[in-house]
Design an enzyme around this catalytic site. Sequence first.
Site, mmCIF file in Angstrom:
data_model
loop_
_atom_site.group_PDB
_atom_site.id
_atom_site.type_symbol
_atom_site.label_atom_id
_atom_site.label_comp_id
_atom_site.label_asym_id
_atom_site.label_seq_id
_atom_site.Cartn_x
_atom_site.Cartn_y
_atom_site.Cartn_z
ATOM 1 N N ARG A 1 3.861 -6.415 -3.433
ATOM 2 C CA ARG A 1 3.309 -5.870 -4.639
ATOM 3 C C ARG A 1 4.259 -6.351 -5.753
ATOM 4 O O ARG A 1 5.451 -6.469 -5.731
ATOM 5 C CB ARG A 1 3.249 -4.684 -4.570
ATOM 6 N N SER B 1 5.219 -4.803 -8.428
ATOM 7 C CA SER B 1 5.980 -3.617 -8.779
ATOM 8 C C SER B 1 7.102 -3.545 -8.062
ATOM 9 O O SER B 1 8.237 -3.252 -8.671
ATOM 10 C CB SER B 1 5.255 -2.171 -8.704
ATOM 11 N N ASP C 1 -3.067 -14.960 11.325
ATOM 12 C CA ASP C 1 -3.964 -16.270 11.898
ATOM 13 C C ASP C 1 -5.260 -15.398 12.077
ATOM 14 O O ASP C 1 -5.327 -14.370 12.461
ATOM 15 C CB ASP C 1 -3.346 -16.954 13.100
ATOM 16 N N THR D 1 4.350 -7.203 10.862
ATOM 17 C CA THR D 1 6.112 -7.210 10.958
ATOM 18 C C THR D 1 6.348 -7.697 9.307
ATOM 19 O O THR D 1 5.890 -8.793 8.858
ATOM 20 C CB THR D 1 6.915 -7.957 11.799
ATOM 21 N N GLN E 1 1.031 -6.353 18.580
ATOM 22 C CA GLN E 1 2.379 -5.709 18.343
ATOM 23 C C GLN E 1 2.206 -4.358 17.743
ATOM 24 O O GLN E 1 1.238 -4.162 16.877
ATOM 25 C CB GLN E 1 3.262 -6.698 17.655
ATOM 26 N N TYR F 1 -6.117 -16.866 17.483
ATOM 27 C CA TYR F 1 -4.689 -16.217 17.892
ATOM 28 C C TYR F 1 -5.188 -15.450 18.748
ATOM 29 O O TYR F 1 -6.198 -14.557 18.775
ATOM 30 C CB TYR F 1 -4.068 -15.554 16.748
ATOM 31 N N GLU G 1 9.106 -8.773 6.458
ATOM 32 C CA GLU G 1 10.625 -9.344 6.510
ATOM 33 C C GLU G 1 11.128 -8.838 5.265
ATOM 34 O O GLU G 1 11.091 -9.621 4.187
ATOM 35 C CB GLU G 1 10.603 -10.822 6.741
#
Length: 195
Positions: free
Chosen positions: A105, A107, A123, A131, A177, A166, A133
């Site tokens: 984002r 902001s 995918d 997840t 996950q 996928y 990073e």
Amino acid sequence: MILSDADIRRRLDEGDLAIEPLDDPELQVQPASVDLRLGREFLEFQRANISCIHPTSEREVDEYVDETYVEEGEEFVLHPGDFVLGTTKERVEIPPDLIAHVEGRSSLGRLAIVVHATAGLCDPGYQGQITLELSNLGTAPVALSPGMRISQLTFTELKSPAERPYGAERGSKYQGQTGPQASRIQGDREFGGDQ
């Protein structure tokens, strides 16, 4: 073609695209994206005195990260130069004819927070939480609150549906996950795995 808010709402209503929980569609569905919220789980990388991490060693990767859970009403402080793995609160299901792009984002970008280093793609066929990073590229610590809108997901329609989405007929090591996931690169074929 990038999906508009009308396209996104239609696909959500039809049920082939899923984002759950989508607690506030009026707030979260933007003109051409969906805002996703920060989850409570983080994987923090230790400042260890090791010469290097061998990505092909599951043990070394696992020993390098510590799990952190942020309680209701608490914050996670991301310090300058830190890199952690976080997760979205929402779980997504991407149909075979769409690809999703994870973006930060603006902001938060203006506070020097980035949400992905390289894994900005979901995918066709992907199902699960995403997840994140997370990095702080700035000079001051930034407090992140679980439940805050942290990233946005845009969707691009493929010219034709993926023949092998996928999770189908291939090793899809992050399919389904929950919570942030550390690297599973050791499962790649070039490192002796089956994926």
